[in-house]
Design a protein around this motif. Structure first.
Motif, PDB file in Angstrom:
ATOM      1  N   LEU A 152       0.824  -1.205   0.000  1.00  0.00           N
ATOM      2  CA  LEU A 152       0.000   0.000   0.000  1.00  0.00           C
ATOM      3  C   LEU A 152       0.861   1.259   0.000  1.00  0.00           C
ATOM      4  O   LEU A 152       0.499   2.270  -0.617  1.00  0.00           O
ATOM      5  N   ALA A 153       2.008   1.202   0.664  1.00  0.00           N
ATOM      6  CA  ALA A 153       2.915   2.356   0.695  1.00  0.00           C
ATOM      7  C   ALA A 153       3.451   2.675  -0.697  1.00  0.00           C
ATOM      8  O   ALA A 153       3.889   3.805  -0.956  1.00  0.00           O
ATOM      9  N   HIS A 154       3.416   1.675  -1.602  1.00  0.00           N
ATOM     10  CA  HIS A 154       3.861   1.892  -2.982  1.00  0.00           C
ATOM     11  C   HIS A 154       2.667   1.882  -3.946  1.00  0.00           C
ATOM     12  O   HIS A 154       2.806   1.588  -5.140  1.00  0.00           O
ATOM     13  N   ASN A 155       1.472   2.189  -3.400  1.00  0.00           N
ATOM     14  CA  ASN A 155       0.250   2.308  -4.203  1.00  0.00           C
ATOM     15  C   ASN A 155      -0.103   1.008  -4.927  1.00  0.00           C
ATOM     16  O   ASN A 155      -0.530   1.027  -6.083  1.00  0.00           O
ATOM     17  N   ILE A 156       0.058  -0.111  -4.256  1.00  0.00           N
ATOM     18  CA  ILE A 156      -0.283  -1.414  -4.821  1.00  0.00           C
ATOM     19  C   ILE A 156      -1.258  -2.111  -3.872  1.00  0.00           C
ATOM     20  O   ILE A 156      -1.040  -2.137  -2.657  1.00  0.00           O
ATOM     21  N   THR A 157      -2.344  -2.647  -4.413  1.00  0.00           N
ATOM     22  CA  THR A 157      -3.299  -3.394  -3.606  1.00  0.00           C
ATOM     23  C   THR A 157      -3.575  -4.745  -4.258  1.00  0.00           C
ATOM     24  O   THR A 157      -3.470  -4.890  -5.473  1.00  0.00           O
ATOM     25  N   HIS A 205       5.996   0.345 -14.928  1.00  0.00           N
ATOM     26  CA  HIS A 205       5.807   1.255 -13.803  1.00  0.00           C
ATOM     27  C   HIS A 205       5.984   2.687 -14.270  1.00  0.00           C
ATOM     28  O   HIS A 205       7.103   3.132 -14.560  1.00  0.00           O
ATOM     29  N   PRO A 248       2.367   9.899  -9.707  1.00  0.00           N
ATOM     30  CA  PRO A 248       1.978  10.006  -8.294  1.00  0.00           C
ATOM     31  C   PRO A 248       0.499   9.689  -8.075  1.00  0.00           C
ATOM     32  O   PRO A 248      -0.346  10.032  -8.895  1.00  0.00           O
ATOM     33  N   ALA A 249       0.227   9.015  -6.964  1.00  0.00           N
ATOM     34  CA  ALA A 249      -1.141   8.705  -6.509  1.00  0.00           C
ATOM     35  C   ALA A 249      -1.885   7.745  -7.430  1.00  0.00           C
ATOM     36  O   ALA A 249      -3.085   7.542  -7.286  1.00  0.00           O
ATOM     37  N   MET A 250      -1.192   7.120  -8.367  1.00  0.00           N
ATOM     38  CA  MET A 250      -1.845   6.146  -9.243  1.00  0.00           C
ATOM     39  C   MET A 250      -1.760   4.761  -8.613  1.00  0.00           C
ATOM     40  O   MET A 250      -0.675   4.235  -8.388  1.00  0.00           O
ATOM     41  N   MET A 251      -2.927   4.177  -8.286  1.00  0.00           N
ATOM     42  CA  MET A 251      -2.973   2.875  -7.640  1.00  0.00           C
ATOM     43  C   MET A 251      -2.897   1.748  -8.675  1.00  0.00           C
ATOM     44  O   MET A 251      -3.441   1.864  -9.762  1.00  0.00           O
ATOM     45  N   HIS A 288      -3.947  -2.173  -9.027  1.00  0.00           N
ATOM     46  CA  HIS A 288      -4.786  -3.196  -8.409  1.00  0.00           C
ATOM     47  C   HIS A 288      -4.516  -4.552  -9.061  1.00  0.00           C
ATOM     48  O   HIS A 288      -4.520  -4.672 -10.283  1.00  0.00           O
TER      49      HIS A 288
END
Length: 281
Positions: free
Chosen positions: A103-108, A135, A139-142, A144
């Motif tokens: 999550l800290a690297h915008n990955i779920t 990659h 910024p702020a791009m999740m 999933h």
């Protein structure tokens, strides 16, 4: 050498017209360089369109310039114990830490069904970490990831789609019914209907009743066959419900249903169905 024109001159001296023309140029640039299709106009303000188009262009340029990288490299190659090395309590703590790191690297990571912690931890650390992705670093791009995209659970997927179809029927929501359907629906005689034609049939059917009550259903069989990337499935069961007309006493509707699905590009779509209360033309 004297220039015949000045690149810094505005496209128009009217600010609104200048913004509109800039949006048109951005759309042309996206289409020419990336094949992107955009739709401007309507009630969306030109300023909002301009911001959106610039963000899309930034993303496309970042994507083009980015190379593939493994997820474990994005995370800084953390040193973790393997799943068999961990006791149950240790594994639970490690799984929580891994999810925080992702999550800290915008990955779920999403799991469509219930799996034990060992299955989740093993998947993330052994499969997902080794996955190579493009990659962009926007910024702020999740990002999933869904477990079932790596390990499809066709039976659960089909069950949920059948449940969604039936529930949407009972609630008289044709849009949700169409979500489970393919682009063309077959019916007796071999002719096909488009989604738009099915929508009209559903609207006519639902408008005949003021509401449904005492809705019940049972899914009795789920059968499917997979061949390569394609597949076919049939779900059978029974439904019963009361259909009210002008708030009068409900008419009892009951019987067996069949939903036929086709698997394409990893997605199950209904291409033919038999359902009590619905008559094909």
């Amino acid at each position: 050498m004297k220039k015949d024109f000045d690149d810094d001159l505005p496209l128009s001296f009217d600010p609104e017209e200048q913004l509109r023309m800039e949006n048109q140029l951005l759309e042309l640039k996206l289409k020419a360089e990336f094949g992107a299709q955009t739709f401007s106009g309507g009630e969306v303000p030109a300023e909002v369109q301009n911001t959106f188009l610039k963000n899309v262009l930034e993303f496309e340029n970042s994507y083009l310039q980015s190379g593939e990288i493994k997820i474990c490299d994005i995370l800084g190659n953390p040193v973790l114990k393997s799943e068999p090395e961990l006791e149950d309590r240790e594994l639970e703590i490690s799984l929580e830490e891994v999810n925080k790191l992702l999550l800290a690297h915008n990955i779920t990571v999403d799991f469509g069904s219930s799996y034990n912690n060992r299955t989740k931890y093993k998947f993330i650390t052994e499969e997902l970490f080794a996955e190579s992705i493009v990659h962009t670093g926007v910024p702020a791009m999740m990002m999933h990831f869904i477990y079932e995209e790596f390990h499809p659970d066709h039976k659960t997927d089909l069950f949920n789609k059948a449940k969604n179809f039936i529930t949407a029927w009972f609630e008289k929501e044709p849009d949700k019914i169409l979500w489970e359907m393919g682009d063309r629906i077959m019916f007796p005689g071999g002719t096909a209907l488009t989604k738009e034609q099915i929508m009209q049939k559903l609207l006519i059917t639902f408008s005949s009743y003021t509401g449904f009550s005492e809705c019940k259903y049972v899914i009795s069989e789920i059968n499917f066959e997979i061949s390569g990337d394609a597949g076919i499935a049939c779900i059978e069961g029974a439904v019963s419900y009361g259909a009210s007309i002008n708030d009068q006493e409900a008419i009892a509707i009951q019987g067996n249903f069949k939903l036929y699905f086709f698997l394409e590009y990893g997605w199950w779509d209904i291409f033919y169905f038999i359902f009590p209360g619905f008559d094909f033309p």
